[in-house]
Enzyme design. Structure first.
Site, mmCIF file in Angstrom:
data_model
loop_
_atom_site.group_PDB
_atom_site.id
_atom_site.type_symbol
_atom_site.label_atom_id
_atom_site.label_comp_id
_atom_site.label_asym_id
_atom_site.label_seq_id
_atom_site.Cartn_x
_atom_site.Cartn_y
_atom_site.Cartn_z
ATOM 1 N N CYS A 97 0.811 -1.230 0.000
ATOM 2 C CA CYS A 97 0.000 0.000 0.000
ATOM 3 C C CYS A 97 0.840 1.275 0.000
ATOM 4 O O CYS A 97 0.337 2.345 -0.324
ATOM 5 C CB CYS A 97 -0.965 -0.020 1.186
ATOM 6 S SG CYS A 97 -2.122 -1.395 1.052
ATOM 7 N N HIS A 238 -3.463 7.017 1.835
ATOM 8 C CA HIS A 238 -3.823 5.692 1.334
ATOM 9 C C HIS A 238 -5.197 5.328 1.900
ATOM 10 O O HIS A 238 -5.491 5.581 3.061
ATOM 11 C CB HIS A 238 -2.778 4.674 1.789
ATOM 12 C CG HIS A 238 -3.198 3.271 1.542
ATOM 13 N ND1 HIS A 238 -3.546 2.819 0.292
ATOM 14 C CD2 HIS A 238 -3.355 2.214 2.393
ATOM 15 C CE1 HIS A 238 -3.895 1.550 0.384
ATOM 16 N NE2 HIS A 238 -3.794 1.159 1.640
ATOM 17 N N ASN A 268 -9.965 -0.660 -0.910
ATOM 18 C CA ASN A 268 -8.507 -0.537 -0.880
ATOM 19 C C ASN A 268 -7.936 -1.136 -2.169
ATOM 20 O O ASN A 268 -7.943 -2.353 -2.346
ATOM 21 C CB ASN A 268 -7.970 -1.262 0.359
ATOM 22 C CG ASN A 268 -6.460 -1.144 0.494
ATOM 23 O OD1 ASN A 268 -5.777 -0.660 -0.401
ATOM 24 N ND2 ASN A 268 -5.940 -1.610 1.613
#
Ligand code: COA
Length: 313
Positions: A97, A238, A268
């Protein structure tokens, strides 16, 4: 599109739980014949067209991903070929990520060193290929997506890139991983039967680490440059969990107006969240040329990163 209502039919979950615990409403899922390089290529084409340059003007291609088309060749090679970016070199960057932030930081070093003019940084992940849709604790979180930016030298004297603060902490490696398919545990009938080619996560430990580090990395990077959160126009975090973002923003003292959150529509998407959220910020008129923008992420590894930019587009 995979909505919470769709997931209710697949695993024992419900819209209320997912919204309350994560802030996610729906995610995009790539068609079966679409792989990471395909999405990366589409994102790259848009970035190149927006900049008004040709693929052959790109010197380096960095594809940030944990879901390459194959272990090798690098997805960067596949994208280079699809784009017709003759003369470019490049590589894949695995930082989960935090991938896109590590990619931007790397790109800046090439440009600052004078080694290259233009670096194409792509964040692309087809998470649906490594998610176990029988595991309700992970399958509600992730989606597929891609985004791209071009890093190049500024035309005026105003520096675009202000600084970075990136870290890795391998002691957290067991909390979020895909155990099989690499040299430690190559694919076998047993690994497939045991569903070891899917994402395994200790959600609570990742959550605690992410909340703490998301705050610390932003605070410390800003402090290095004599700044506080109030000096930043927007923070583009993020998008892993709305609660992680809100907790970090709260500790930083950021207002809702300074925050870009689009996790409700994408989930995500790992390395793609930051370029996707940046596009949303631009479209919403929240990020304009000259604005101070802070990118921040925490991910598997653990990896942690923040970049501070004066936006140049
Ligand atoms: C995964 C996450 C949303 C779980 O939220 P949580 O509040 O920690 O929930 P818990 O894991 O404590 O689980 C609470 C309960 O909900 C249940 N649960 C888990 N997933 C569920 C789902 N999709 N639907 C309904 N219930 C669920 C659990 O089984 C548990 O039930 P129990 O109390 O009967 O045992 C959260 O831990 C998280 O976001 N972690 C970080 C993930 C992340 O950011 N990963 C990427 C890093 S870049």
């Amino acid at each position: 599109m995979l909505t919470n209502a769709d997931l209710e039919k697949i695993v024992d979950t419900n819209d209320q739980w997912i919204m309350d615990r994560t802030g996610i409403r729906e995610r995009h899922i790539a068609d079966p014949d679409v792989a990471t390089s395909d999405m990366a290529y589409e994102a790259a084409k848009i970035a190149i067209a927006n900049r008004g340059i040709a693929p052959t003007d790109i010197d380096v291609i960095i594809v940030c991903t944990v879901t390459p088309d194959m272990l090798f060749p690098a997805t960067a090679c596949l994208v280079q070929h699809k784009l017709g970016a003759k003369g470019a070199w490049g590589f894949d960057l695995i930082a989960a990520c935090s991938g896109f932030i590590f990619g931007l930081t790397t790109a800046v070093q090439f440009v600052r060193a004078g080694a290259h003019q233009r670096v194409l940084v792509i964040g692309a992940d087809t998470m649906s290929r490594i998610i176990d849709y029988t595991d309700r604790s992970t399958c509600v979180l992730f989606g597929d997506g891609a985004g791209a930016m071009i890093v190049e030298a500024a035309e005026d004297d105003e520096p675009g890139f202000i600084g970075h603060l990136n870290e890795i902490d391998g002691s957290g490696g067991d909390y979020l991983k895909m155990p099989a398919g690499g040299s430690r545990m190559p694919a076998s009938l047993e690994t497939v039967q045991n569903r070891l080619h899917y994402v395994k996560q200790d959600g609570q430990n990742v959550f605690k680490y992410a909340v703490r580090k998301m705050f610390e990395v932003c605070r410390d990077l800003l402090a290095t440059h004599g700044l506080t959160a109030a000096d930043v126009k927007v923070i583009i975090p993020h998008q892993a969990n709305r609660r992680i973002i809100m907790a970090a923003a709260d500790r930083l003292g950021m207002t809702e107006d300074q925050l870009i959150i689009n996790i409700d529509r994408y989930g995500n998407t790992t390395a793609a969240t930051i370029p996707l959220a940046t596009q949303d910020a631009i479209r919403a008129g929240k990020l304009k040329k000259g604005d101070l923008v802070l990118f921040a992420a925490v991910g598997a590894g653990f990896t942690v990163g923040a970049n501070l930019w004066r936006w140049g587009y």
